[in-house]
Each structure stands twice: as structure tokens, then as C-alpha cells.
Design a protein around this motif. Structure first.
Motif, PDB file in Angstrom:
ATOM      1  N   PRO A  69      -0.677   3.348  -0.156  1.00 55.75           N
ATOM      2  CA  PRO A  69      -1.659   3.797   0.657  1.00 55.75           C
ATOM      3  C   PRO A  69      -2.605   2.433   1.373  1.00 55.75           C
ATOM      4  O   PRO A  69      -2.376   1.404   0.940  1.00 55.75           O
ATOM      5  N   GLY A  70      -3.203   2.745   2.501  1.00 55.45           N
ATOM      6  CA  GLY A  70      -4.119   1.859   2.968  1.00 55.45           C
ATOM      7  C   GLY A  70      -3.509   1.000   3.925  1.00 55.45           C
ATOM      8  O   GLY A  70      -3.969   0.001   4.597  1.00 55.45           O
ATOM      9  N   GLY A  71      -2.330   1.426   4.524  1.00 54.00           N
ATOM     10  CA  GLY A  71      -1.555   0.859   5.518  1.00 54.00           C
ATOM     11  C   GLY A  71      -2.158   1.387   7.159  1.00 54.00           C
ATOM     12  O   GLY A  71      -3.135   1.879   7.102  1.00 54.00           O
ATOM     13  N   VAL A  72      -1.607   0.782   8.200  1.00 49.78           N
ATOM     14  CA  VAL A  72      -1.872   1.218   9.399  1.00 49.78           C
ATOM     15  C   VAL A  72      -0.796   1.815  10.451  1.00 49.78           C
ATOM     16  O   VAL A  72       0.376   1.079  10.099  1.00 49.78           O
ATOM     17  N   VAL A  73      -1.056   2.836  11.004  1.00 51.53           N
ATOM     18  CA  VAL A  73      -0.206   3.581  11.677  1.00 51.53           C
ATOM     19  C   VAL A  73      -0.306   3.040  13.343  1.00 51.53           C
ATOM     20  O   VAL A  73      -1.422   2.976  13.662  1.00 51.53           O
ATOM     21  N   LEU A  74       0.725   2.482  13.886  1.00 48.03           N
ATOM     22  CA  LEU A  74       0.867   2.182  15.271  1.00 48.03           C
ATOM     23  C   LEU A  74       1.464   3.163  16.184  1.00 48.03           C
ATOM     24  O   LEU A  74       2.645   3.333  15.933  1.00 48.03           O
ATOM     25  N   SER A  75       0.878   4.163  16.995  1.00 45.74           N
ATOM     26  CA  SER A  75       1.393   5.140  17.685  1.00 45.74           C
ATOM     27  C   SER A  75       1.574   5.112  19.083  1.00 45.74           C
ATOM     28  O   SER A  75       0.459   4.649  19.742  1.00 45.74           O
ATOM     29  N   PRO A 160       2.631   7.340   2.702  1.00 48.33           N
ATOM     30  CA  PRO A 160       1.067   7.146   1.803  1.00 48.33           C
ATOM     31  C   PRO A 160      -0.225   7.256   2.677  1.00 48.33           C
ATOM     32  O   PRO A 160       0.047   6.991   4.072  1.00 48.33           O
ATOM     33  N   MET A 161      -1.058   7.736   2.370  1.00 50.56           N
ATOM     34  CA  MET A 161      -2.591   7.772   2.863  1.00 50.56           C
ATOM     35  C   MET A 161      -2.825   6.303   3.687  1.00 50.56           C
ATOM     36  O   MET A 161      -2.889   5.467   3.250  1.00 50.56           O
ATOM     37  N   PRO A 162      -2.721   6.235   5.030  1.00 45.38           N
ATOM     38  CA  PRO A 162      -3.145   5.215   5.908  1.00 45.38           C
ATOM     39  C   PRO A 162      -4.461   4.859   5.853  1.00 45.38           C
ATOM     40  O   PRO A 162      -5.332   5.765   5.851  1.00 45.38           O
ATOM     41  N   GLN A 163      -4.880   3.691   6.002  1.00 48.64           N
ATOM     42  CA  GLN A 163      -6.299   3.337   6.166  1.00 48.64           C
ATOM     43  C   GLN A 163      -6.533   3.800   7.612  1.00 48.64           C
ATOM     44  O   GLN A 163      -7.717   4.127   8.035  1.00 48.64           O
ATOM     45  N   ALA A 164      -5.681   3.476   8.609  1.00 49.85           N
ATOM     46  CA  ALA A 164      -5.960   3.838  10.062  1.00 49.85           C
ATOM     47  C   ALA A 164      -4.887   4.188  10.841  1.00 49.85           C
ATOM     48  O   ALA A 164      -3.866   3.690  10.573  1.00 49.85           O
ATOM     49  N   VAL A 165      -5.343   4.915  11.953  1.00 48.52           N
ATOM     50  CA  VAL A 165      -4.104   5.174  12.929  1.00 48.52           C
ATOM     51  C   VAL A 165      -4.881   4.436  14.190  1.00 48.52           C
ATOM     52  O   VAL A 165      -6.019   4.676  14.713  1.00 48.52           O
ATOM     53  N   ILE A 166      -3.998   3.750  14.883  1.00 46.40           N
ATOM     54  CA  ILE A 166      -4.242   2.889  16.206  1.00 46.40           C
ATOM     55  C   ILE A 166      -3.429   3.716  17.085  1.00 46.40           C
ATOM     56  O   ILE A 166      -2.135   3.443  17.272  1.00 46.40           O
ATOM     57  N   TRP A 349      -6.279  11.759   8.906  1.00 47.48           N
ATOM     58  CA  TRP A 349      -6.275  10.381   9.035  1.00 47.48           C
ATOM     59  C   TRP A 349      -7.341   9.664   9.781  1.00 47.48           C
ATOM     60  O   TRP A 349      -7.454  10.132  11.165  1.00 47.48           O
ATOM     61  N   SER A 350      -8.094   8.616   9.476  1.00 47.18           N
ATOM     62  CA  SER A 350      -8.986   7.954  10.666  1.00 47.18           C
ATOM     63  C   SER A 350      -8.339   7.441  11.664  1.00 47.18           C
ATOM     64  O   SER A 350      -7.411   6.563  11.390  1.00 47.18           O
ATOM     65  N   SER A 351      -8.751   7.722  13.036  1.00 46.66           N
ATOM     66  CA  SER A 351      -7.797   7.320  13.971  1.00 46.66           C
ATOM     67  C   SER A 351      -8.850   6.584  15.139  1.00 46.66           C
ATOM     68  O   SER A 351     -10.040   7.101  15.290  1.00 46.66           O
TER      69      SER A 351
END
Length: 389
Positions: A69-75, A160-166, A349-351
Motif C-alpha cells: 500500500p501507499g503507492g502512487v497511480v499515474l493515469s 494495494p491501496m495507493p496513497q494518491a492518484v495523479i 482513492w484520493s485523487s
């Protein structure tokens, strides 16, 4: 850390290759997805596809770093808007640089960000990441958001649950923490045609469409009148309803048998587009009953083409806090257009929306992204890599 010049050179080369794929709405996106998958594989990164029902498209996602957990999604989305009806001064499918501007369809919206994502892969692979970076590519964002609708649930189940989505839409690296929901409706009416000399015996689909459009305009004006009661977060600061297209009838002397029109709803986060859709359906049902009272063959069909949630400002929650750490001088702002960030937020997911380029350059002829915006993007992703180590 790698020399930033090499990072930038790789991003520029990737952008040139990405722009060469004409991923307009009527074209398959599989060739571009193949390219991205092969690129990732060359660096030892396994990617996964989420195909469209017709097999002509696929979303793609990949993880670099530990599965925790705690990663970052780049979308980003790989599709672009069409070029028909536009006059370009250079080939839209060939990246062309003039005066520090990189011209090409999709260079700004949003293959510039995708090029940066991919260009970051070697640096991410070499870094001692304590938390992962997840890369996510969707399709069909420009016309219906179908790719993200299919991709987000898969990511929710698989990662896993990410910290953030950008979501890297072009914001000139300002931090967008709120935007409106977007819904598009198509309404088709079946009237009863007859010579206009006996219009009293017919049912005009055009007239009934105009009546419904009039009610839609009333809603818009009512919302505008109430807007001053809330703190201004958007321009305009209320839910807008707008009819952008209408067609119907065959001749002035014939009561129209058919008509159709589109409706665009941009809902502020404290309201729901679904509530407006339900209200319009009730009004439409009353109009349809009136039509059928004159002729039983008449009818009205209202279809939802797009329905994407808005992005609600999260204050200092994780995505906003991370973006502010990466861009301490960037402004927090909101926009009136829609993005896929609302779908990620709805999934829990926080975005935020933040990326290179200016939205004013998107969708227009001679679309471009400034080289300086890509340079800034290299800095942002370099700082992100350092933050995750």
C-alpha cells in the motif's frame, strides 16, 4: 539519479512515437497499447490489459516497485479528438517543434504526460522504491470514458491501496482538486407527420423537443440565479445544462415526424447529475404522454451517453498533500471540465489532476505542448521517485 537531460530526451522521443498513432475515436488503440506494453517489457516491467468488449481497444496497467500500500497511480488516456474540419499548418500525426512548441494531435491532451510516465520507467526501475508507482492507461476518454469505467474496478481489485492518484491532464502543473461531473444525453422523439395545413391532426416532434429544451434552459437559469448563495469554487459556480445539437423535420410544410437533440450536464460536486437526469426523465414522460394522447404511435426515448462523476475537493488529504509536496509553489484550483479522476475518487482513492500543458491548447488545430512543460514534468517525476524511496 539519472541525468535529467537523458530523461527529457527519452520523453521527447517517446512523444514523437506516441503522436504518430492516430488514436481518434473511430480507430483502434491496440497498436499504441502494443507499443507501450513492448516498451515496458524491454525494461522488465510486466503489464496487464483490460480489453474492451469489442476487442478494438484495451486499457493497460503496470506496477514498478514493491506490491504494498501507499503507492502512487499515474493515469492517462491514449485516445485523442479527431482532426476533421481543422486546418493545420503541419502534419498532426508527426511531432513538429517550432519556437519551443511541440505540435501534434494529442501532444498536449494527453500524450505529453504519457511520454513522461514511460520515460520515467528506467529511473523508477533503478531507484530503491519503498512504495510502488502504478502506471494506468485508458481509452475512450474523449467520447465516453468507457476505458476508465472498465479499468478502475480492475485496479481497485488488483492493486494495494495507493496513497494518491495523479491524473495527468494538462493543467500547467497547477493542482486541480475539484471538477464538475459530466453527463451527456441523447433524446429522440417520434411525432406524427401530416400536411401543415392540418397541423392540428399531427404531432410535431420538433415542437415537443423544443418544449423539453425550454424546460432544460429553465433549470439552467434557475441554477444561475442560486449560484451567489455559495462560495465561488467554479466558473460558473453552478450546475449547467446545455443543448448543443438539434435536428428534426423534413420541410416547413410538413409536421415533423422525427427530432433529436443532445443535452450536456456539468454538475458541481455538491449536486448529482443523476438527479437532473431523473428530473428530465419525469418531464419527458409527461411530454410523451401528451404526444400519445393525440397519436398512439408517438414516443420519446432518452439515452445516457456519458455519465462521469465529479471530483470533490479533499482539503489536505493524501493526493493533494503529495501534489503540494511535489509542487510547493503550485496553486490549488478547480475546473469546469470532467476527467477520469472522479472515477478514481468514487472508488475510494484520493485523487488530483495535475499534468503538463495548457488545456487551452487541447482539441484545437495546431495543438501543442511547450518543451518547458515537459522539462517541468521531468522535475516532478524525479521528485516523485525520490519521495517514494
Amino acid at each position: 539519479m539519472e541525468d535529467k537531460g537523458a530523461f527529457l530526451a527519452r520523453a521527447l522521443a517517446l512523444l514523437e512515437q506516441l503522436v504518430a498513432f492516430p488514436t481518434v475515436p473511430d480507430a483502434s488503440t491496440l497498436d499504441l497499447i502494443d507499443f507501450c506494453g513492448d516498451y515496458l517489457a524491454a525494461y522488465g516491467v510486466e503489464s496487464h490489459r483490460v480489453p474492451s468488449p469489442d476487442g478494438r481497444h484495451a486499457a493497460l496497467y503496470a506496477t514498478i516497485g514493491p506490491r504494498c500500500p501507499g503507492g502512487v497511480v499515474l493515469s492517462g488516456h491514449v485516445d485523442v479528438v479527431p482532426i476533421e474540419g481543422q486546418v493545420w499548418t503541419s502534419d498532426p500525426w508527426r511531432l513538429t517543434e517550432r519556437d519551443g512548441r511541440l505540435y501534434g494531435r494529442g501532444s498536449c491532451d494527453m500524450k505529453g504526460f504519457i511520454a513522461l510516465m514511460l520515460a520515467a520507467v528506467p529511473e523508477l526501475r533503478a531507484a530503491p522504491l519503498a512504495r510502488p508507482v502504478h502506471l494506468a492507461l485508458s481509452y475512450d476518454e474523449e467520447v465516453g470514458f468507457a476505458g476508465a469505467h472498465r479499468l478502475v474496478p480492475v485496479l481497485k481489485q488488483s492493486l494495494p491501496m495507493p496513497q494518491a492518484v495523479i491524473v495527468g491532464e494538462p493543467t500547467r502543473h497547477q493542482i486541480v482538486n475539484g471538477h464538475k461531473a459530466y453527463a451527456e444525453l441523447e433524446t429522440r422523439l417520434r411525432g406524427h407527420a401530416i400536411h401543415s395545413g392540418r397541423a392540428d391532426l399531427g404531432v410535431s416532434a420538433v415542437t415537443m423537443a423544443a418544449r423539453l429544451i425550454g424546460r432544460i434552459d429553465e433549470m439552467d437559469r434557475e441554477n444561475a440565479a442560486r449560484a451567489a448563495a455559495r462560495p465561488p469554487l467554479f466558473q460558473p459556480n453552478y450546475t449547467t445544462l446545455h443543448c448543443g445539437r438539434m435536428e428534426g423535420g423534413v420541410a416547413a410544410s410538413t409536421v415533423a415526424a422525427h427530432a433529436w437533440f443532445s443535452t450536456d450536464i456539468r454538475a458541481v460536486p455538491w449536486e448529482k447529475a443523476d438527479d437532473y437526469i431523473d428530473r428530465l426523465r419525469r418531464i419527458a414522460a409527461d411530454i410523451e404522454a401528451e404526444m400519445r394522447a393525440t397519436h398512439s404511435g408517438c414516443g420519446l426515448d432518452m439515452r445516457v451517453i456519458v455519465n462521469v462523476p465529479g471530483l470533490s475537493p479533499e482539503g489536505d488529504q493524501s493526493a493533494t498533500a503529495l501534489a503540494q509536496k511535489l509542487l510547493p509553489r503550485a496553486a490549488l484550483t478547480t475546473v469546469a471540465y470532467g476527467t477520469e479522476a472522479g472515477l478514481f475518487q468514487r472508488a475510494g482513492w484520493s485523487s488530483v489532476v495535475c499534468g503538463p500543458g495548457d488545456i487551452l491548447q487541447a482539441h484545437r488545430p495546431d495543438e501543442y505542448i511547450e518543451r518547458a512543460e515537459l522539462v517541468a514534468g521531468v522535475d516532478v517525476l524525479t521528485r516523485l521517485t525520490q519521495a517514494l524511496c
